[in-house]
Scaffold this active site. Structure first.
Site, PDB file in Angstrom:
ATOM      1  CG  ASP A  47       2.342  -3.054   8.979  1.00 12.41           C
ATOM      2  OD1 ASP A  47       2.607  -4.210   8.594  1.00 12.41           O
ATOM      3  OD2 ASP A  47       2.394  -2.066   8.235  1.00 12.41           O
ATOM      4  NE  ARG A  68      -2.672   0.020   3.529  1.00 12.47           N
ATOM      5  CZ  ARG A  68      -3.516   0.423   4.458  1.00 12.47           C
ATOM      6  NH1 ARG A  68      -4.811   0.352   4.241  1.00 12.47           N
ATOM      7  NH2 ARG A  68      -3.092   0.886   5.600  1.00 12.47           N
ATOM      8  CG  ASP A  72       6.000  -3.455   9.906  1.00 12.84           C
ATOM      9  OD1 ASP A  72       6.774  -3.862   9.022  1.00 12.84           O
ATOM     10  OD2 ASP A  72       5.580  -2.283   9.965  1.00 12.84           O
ATOM     11  CB  THR A  81      -2.550   7.069  -2.629  1.00 16.15           C
ATOM     12  OG1 THR A  81      -1.815   5.847  -2.832  1.00 16.15           O
ATOM     13  CG2 THR A  81      -1.802   8.222  -3.278  1.00 16.15           C
TER      14      THR A  81
HETATM   15  C1  PRP Z   1      -1.230  -4.831   4.257  1.00 19.48           C
HETATM   16  C2  PRP Z   1      -2.053  -6.104   4.333  1.00 19.48           C
HETATM   17  C3  PRP Z   1      -2.858  -6.049   3.079  1.00 19.48           C
HETATM   18  C4  PRP Z   1      -3.100  -4.580   2.913  1.00 19.48           C
HETATM   19  C5  PRP Z   1      -4.505  -4.293   3.366  1.00 19.48           C
HETATM   20  O1  PRP Z   1      -0.149  -4.998   3.431  1.00 19.48           O
HETATM   21  O2  PRP Z   1      -1.266  -7.244   4.451  1.00 19.48           O
HETATM   22  O3  PRP Z   1      -2.188  -6.584   1.953  1.00 19.48           O
HETATM   23  O4  PRP Z   1      -2.174  -3.893   3.742  1.00 19.48           O
HETATM   24  O5  PRP Z   1      -4.844  -2.998   3.108  1.00 19.48           O
HETATM   25  P1  PRP Z   1      -5.956  -2.574   2.058  1.00 19.48           P
HETATM   26  O6  PRP Z   1      -7.130  -3.464   2.287  1.00 19.48           O
HETATM   27  O7  PRP Z   1      -6.238  -1.151   2.428  1.00 19.48           O
HETATM   28  O8  PRP Z   1      -5.380  -2.715   0.691  1.00 19.48           O
HETATM   29  P2  PRP Z   1       0.959  -3.862   3.227  1.00 19.48           P
HETATM   30  O9  PRP Z   1       0.589  -2.993   2.074  1.00 19.48           O
HETATM   31  O10 PRP Z   1       1.221  -3.182   4.526  1.00 19.48           O
HETATM   32  O11 PRP Z   1       2.217  -4.688   2.760  1.00 19.48           O
HETATM   33  P3  PRP Z   1       3.071  -5.779   3.547  1.00 19.48           P
HETATM   34  O12 PRP Z   1       2.206  -6.984   3.756  1.00 19.48           O
HETATM   35  O13 PRP Z   1       4.188  -6.034   2.613  1.00 19.48           O
HETATM   36  O14 PRP Z   1       3.529  -5.190   4.847  1.00 19.48           O
HETATM   37  N1  URA Z   2      -2.540  -3.281   6.789  1.00 20.83           N
HETATM   38  C1  URA Z   2      -2.227  -3.772   8.006  1.00 20.83           C
HETATM   39  O1  URA Z   2      -1.249  -4.520   8.143  1.00 20.83           O
HETATM   40  N2  URA Z   2      -2.984  -3.419   9.051  1.00 20.83           N
HETATM   41  C2  URA Z   2      -4.066  -2.618   8.921  1.00 20.83           C
HETATM   42  O2  URA Z   2      -4.731  -2.344   9.931  1.00 20.83           O
HETATM   43  C3  URA Z   2      -4.370  -2.112   7.653  1.00 20.83           C
HETATM   44  C4  URA Z   2      -3.599  -2.458   6.595  1.00 20.83           C
END
Ligand code: PRP
Ligand code: URA
Length: 209
Positions: A200, A104, A203, A108
């Site tokens: 997150d 993400r 993380d 945005t």
């Molecule tokens: C997180 C999560 C989803 C997304 C959800 O990933 O694992 O993929 O955000 O958010 P959304 O419904 O608003 O799209 P992130 O983009 O943080 O990436 P990561 O898993 O690599 O940390």
């Molecule tokens: N991605 C995450 O990992 N946590 C949230 O709460 C939203 C998006």
């Protein structure tokens, strides 16, 4: 309209509560997610068709049941979707695995694609897309669209925690895709994080913060 299945089994709810606590470290977080994935997997696969097969036990011939129909593919959305993969693989060891990389954008909150590697026969499989967090729904919607572009027509989405906004968005964009969750949380905050959520997920799984 697709169905939303909230799996409120006590074991899942108990484990999820531990995961939500900010004091829970990565090792326990990962292990609990893995356990929940297997438990949720029972529900995600509950309606798989069976066929009769004749077998021979040490005592006699009999008719047993065997899963029939489409083979499975698990498609985690990187990174955090990986956390739900192992539990499902324990349940369905022969499932093939594809990966879709999305992150993400911090400003945005829109998803950005950086990777896609899928089994060559993905379009003939029942695909379970995994991602613990369904926040705005942008990542899940884009991942499902990518799979549909490859010809997939039998897709399920398995998450841990979802916000009402994200669930609505997936249902509107992909009314043929059932959603499986352990919890529907309250809302999103100003940074598009799920409230109360668990922070997150990537993380917390990988210890990157
Ligand atoms: C997180 C999560 C989803 C997304 C959800 O990933 O694992 O993929 O955000 O958010 P959304 O419904 O608003 O799209 P992130 O983009 O943080 O990436 P990561 O898993 O690599 O940390
Ligand atoms: N991605 C995450 O990992 N946590 C949230 O709460 C939203 C998006």
């Amino acid at each position: 309209m697709s169905q939303v299945h909230v799996i409120n089994h006590p074991m899942i709810q108990h484990k999820l509560t531990i995961m939500r606590k900010k004091t829970t470290g990565s090792k326990d977080f990962r292990q609990l997610l893995d356990e929940i994935a297997m438990l949720m997997g029972y529900e995600v696969t509950r309606d798989l068709p069976l066929k009769d097969v004749e077998i021979e036990t040490p005592i006699c011939k009999t008719i047993g049941k065997e899963i029939s129909g489409r083979k499975l593919a698990i498609v985690p959305i990187l990174r955090a979707g990986i956390g739900l993969m192992g539990g499902l693989q324990t349940l369905v060891p022969v499932a093939k695995v594809g990966h879709i990389g999305l992150y993400r954008d911090e400003t945005t909150h829109n998803p950005v694609v950086y990777y896609c590697k899928l089994p060559f026969d993905i379009q003939s499989r029942l695909v379970i897309v995994t991602d613990p967090m369904l926040a705005t729904g942008g990542s899940a919607c884009d991942a499902i669209s990518m799979l549909k572009e490859k010809g997939c027509d039998n897709i399920r989405l398995m998450c841990l925690v979802g916000a009402p906004e994200g669930i609505r968005r997936v249902q509107e964009a992909h009314p043929d895709v059932d959603i499986y969750l352990a919890s529907i949380d309250e809302c999103l905050n100003e940074n598009a994080y799920i409230v109360p959520g668990l922070g997150d997920a990537g993380d917390r799984i990988f210890g990157t913060k």
